[in-house]
Scaffold this motif. Structure first.
Motif, PDB file in Angstrom:
ATOM      1  N   SER A  81       1.866  -9.551   5.057  1.00 29.97           N
ATOM      2  CA  SER A  81       0.874  -9.611   6.122  1.00 29.97           C
ATOM      3  C   SER A  81       1.588  -9.689   7.468  1.00 29.97           C
ATOM      4  O   SER A  81       2.770 -10.058   7.534  1.00 29.97           O
ATOM      5  CB  SER A  81       0.005 -10.852   5.943  1.00 29.97           C
ATOM      6  N   MET A  95      -1.941  -3.275  -2.137  1.00 31.05           N
ATOM      7  CA  MET A  95      -0.984  -4.311  -2.495  1.00 31.05           C
ATOM      8  C   MET A  95      -0.390  -4.026  -3.872  1.00 31.05           C
ATOM      9  O   MET A  95      -0.928  -3.284  -4.665  1.00 31.05           O
ATOM     10  CB  MET A  95      -1.660  -5.677  -2.525  1.00 31.05           C
ATOM     11  N   ALA A 108      -2.455   6.241   1.157  1.00 34.08           N
ATOM     12  CA  ALA A 108      -1.873   5.288   2.111  1.00 34.08           C
ATOM     13  C   ALA A 108      -0.979   5.969   3.146  1.00 34.08           C
ATOM     14  O   ALA A 108      -0.612   5.341   4.148  1.00 34.08           O
ATOM     15  CB  ALA A 108      -1.063   4.237   1.356  1.00 34.08           C
ATOM     16  N   PHE A 165       6.787  -2.032   9.288  1.00 28.21           N
ATOM     17  CA  PHE A 165       5.655  -2.698   8.654  1.00 28.21           C
ATOM     18  C   PHE A 165       4.334  -2.098   9.142  1.00 28.21           C
ATOM     19  O   PHE A 165       4.225  -1.638  10.275  1.00 28.21           O
ATOM     20  CB  PHE A 165       5.662  -4.195   8.991  1.00 28.21           C
ATOM     21  N   TYR A 189       8.316  -2.591   4.537  1.00 31.02           N
ATOM     22  CA  TYR A 189       7.198  -3.392   4.014  1.00 31.02           C
ATOM     23  C   TYR A 189       7.519  -4.102   2.705  1.00 31.02           C
ATOM     24  O   TYR A 189       6.748  -4.035   1.745  1.00 31.02           O
ATOM     25  CB  TYR A 189       5.902  -2.568   3.897  1.00 31.02           C
ATOM     26  N   CYS A 238       8.602  -1.369  -0.380  1.00 30.16           N
ATOM     27  CA  CYS A 238       7.764  -2.211  -1.240  1.00 30.16           C
ATOM     28  C   CYS A 238       8.650  -3.285  -1.884  1.00 30.16           C
ATOM     29  O   CYS A 238       9.350  -4.001  -1.178  1.00 30.16           O
ATOM     30  CB  CYS A 238       7.051  -1.317  -2.248  1.00 30.16           C
ATOM     31  N   GLU A 271      -1.933  -3.261   8.764  1.00 33.90           N
ATOM     32  CA  GLU A 271      -3.057  -3.447   7.834  1.00 33.90           C
ATOM     33  C   GLU A 271      -2.593  -3.961   6.471  1.00 33.90           C
ATOM     34  O   GLU A 271      -3.394  -4.117   5.558  1.00 33.90           O
ATOM     35  CB  GLU A 271      -3.796  -2.109   7.634  1.00 33.90           C
ATOM     36  N   ASP A 272      -1.301  -4.158   6.334  1.00 40.09           N
ATOM     37  CA  ASP A 272      -0.742  -4.594   5.053  1.00 40.09           C
ATOM     38  C   ASP A 272      -1.057  -6.079   4.831  1.00 40.09           C
ATOM     39  O   ASP A 272      -1.120  -6.854   5.785  1.00 40.09           O
ATOM     40  CB  ASP A 272       0.780  -4.381   5.072  1.00 40.09           C
ATOM     41  N   GLN A 273      -1.235  -6.473   3.590  1.00 35.40           N
ATOM     42  CA  GLN A 273      -1.401  -7.888   3.254  1.00 35.40           C
ATOM     43  C   GLN A 273      -0.162  -8.452   2.564  1.00 35.40           C
ATOM     44  O   GLN A 273       0.008  -9.654   2.473  1.00 35.40           O
ATOM     45  CB  GLN A 273      -2.626  -8.077   2.344  1.00 35.40           C
ATOM     46  N   GLY A 306      -1.161   0.649   6.475  1.00 36.70           N
ATOM     47  CA  GLY A 306      -1.068  -0.455   5.533  1.00 36.70           C
ATOM     48  C   GLY A 306       0.197  -0.337   4.706  1.00 36.70           C
ATOM     49  O   GLY A 306       1.188   0.245   5.151  1.00 36.70           O
ATOM     50  N   HIS A 307       0.107  -0.880   3.498  1.00 36.53           N
ATOM     51  CA  HIS A 307       1.253  -0.833   2.605  1.00 36.53           C
ATOM     52  C   HIS A 307       1.538   0.621   2.205  1.00 36.53           C
ATOM     53  O   HIS A 307       0.629   1.417   2.069  1.00 36.53           O
ATOM     54  CB  HIS A 307       0.937  -1.676   1.363  1.00 36.53           C
ATOM     55  N   ASP A 347      -3.928   5.155  -4.091  1.00 35.09           N
ATOM     56  CA  ASP A 347      -3.093   4.005  -3.721  1.00 35.09           C
ATOM     57  C   ASP A 347      -2.976   3.025  -4.889  1.00 35.09           C
ATOM     58  O   ASP A 347      -1.935   2.424  -5.114  1.00 35.09           O
ATOM     59  CB  ASP A 347      -3.680   3.287  -2.501  1.00 35.09           C
TER      60      ASP A 347
END
Lengths: 86, 251
Positions: B190, A1, B227, B182, B148, B126, B185-187, B217-218, A40
């Motif tokens: 989400s 994130m 990633a 997307f 994403y 992002c 697994e991304d938050q 994920g992201h 990451d």
């Protein structure tokens, strides 16, 4: 994130950057995407003097594990120095 | 005529931002007379970095005029991109109005190129994914890609240092078809936030296509990070060029 969360602190000392040595007045500490390190996320510290502009900055990007080891090393070095480091 | 990826030119250009400030941009152009579609590439929070410039060249290699403005140029045109990113981060990011002004100037610059076919798309990753959506609901674009992007939907946490607000209420203003890519697994965003965006686009009757990748994920496009997910990234790039081929190519 992208955490964006930053924990700043005032510091007193010097750092050596692209233009040589300069006095630093702040340290921005944050855990987020690095600019360069192949992870990451990293624990990033910017030692800076904002009054000298964005280029007055020494940056490090450390893996979380190595950042924790660094904290231990700093504390160990300060403890070993005893009274001189107080 | 060589294939676009065998003959392109790239480098920095200057232009005037929406607020009159002199800013710089990285531009990559295919060789030849065109006409070519244009792509506005929006860099991510870490700034106007080498990875984003590489992406900009990739569009030229596929036959698109591409431009990536330095959104942090107000820190100084000669400031290293990473230093400018750190200073901008400390300042809480850039205001949306300033971004839209710069994006508008970049779109006009693309359309003014002698090889332009008049069509322009936008893409961002992002934080740039949110900016891509913001561009598409604010400015005349022919296609948009959101990779994403966080905080198009969802709730910004209390005390969050970045000045950012969700944009989902503006879905009815979307000016061009939207491709969304997307990781499941991304938050941020989400899968539930992606659902929210999809529902808003459906309710507004907008043209869109979403692809959601398991095991990703992201930042799954980021080739120099753990990633990176080759299957998602390879498919994603194919979807991007199919999307732009559909909406940015031809008269």
């Amino acid at each position: 994130m992208c955490s964006y969360l930053t924990v700043p602190t005032d510091v007193a000392g010097s750092a050596k950057g692209a233009q040589g040595w300069f006095s630093v007045t702040s340290a921005q500490v944050y855990f987020d995407h690095p600019f360069h390190a192949p992870f990451d996320h990293t624990l990033n510290i910017d030692f800076a003097d904002p009054s000298r502009g964005p280029g007055a900055r020494v940056a490090v990007e450390l893996s979380a594990e190595s950042a924790r080891r660094l904290v231990e090393s700093i504390n160990a070095a300060l403890a070993a120095a005893g009274a001189a480091a107080r | 005529m060589p294939a676009p990826e065998e003959a392109l030119s790239a480098g920095n250009v200057g232009f005037t931002g929406g607020d009159g400030a002199q800013i710089n941009a990285y531009q990559a152009l295919p060789a030849g007379d065109g006409p070519f579609g244009g792509v506005l590439v929006i860099h991510h929070l870490p700034g106007w970095d080498s990875g984003t410039k590489e992406i900009t060249r990739r569009f030229a290699a596929k036959g698109y005029n591409a431009i990536c403005p330095n959104l942090y140029a107000r820190q100084g045109l000669e400031v290293d991109p990473d230093d400018a990113a750190a200073a901008t981060r400390e300042a809480g990011g850039i205001p949306d109005e300033q971004f839209v002004g710069d994006a508008g100037a970049a779109i006009e610059a693309l359309r003014a190129l002698p090889t332009s076919n008049g069509k322009v798309g936008v893409i961002g990753y992002c934080s740039g994914g949110r900016h891509s959506f913001l561009t598409a609901v604010s400015l005349p674009v022919d296609a948009a890609v959101d990779c994403y992007g966080a905080f198009v939907t969802g709730v910004v946490p209390d005390g969050f240092p970045l000045r950012v607000t969700p944009l989902v209420d503006r879905a009815p203003d979307l000016r061009g078809p939207l491709l969304g890519l997307f990781g499941n697994e991304d938050q941020f965003p989400s899968p539930e936030q992606v659902d929210e965006l999809e529902a808003a686009l459906q309710a507004a009757g907008k043209t869109y296509e979403f692809h959601r990748y398991d095991g990703a994920g992201h930042a799954f496009f980021a080739v120099d990070r753990p990633a990176y997910r080759p299957e998602a990234a390879v498919d994603g790039w194919q979807r991007i060029f199919e999307w732009y081929g559909r909406y940015l190519v031809g008269a």
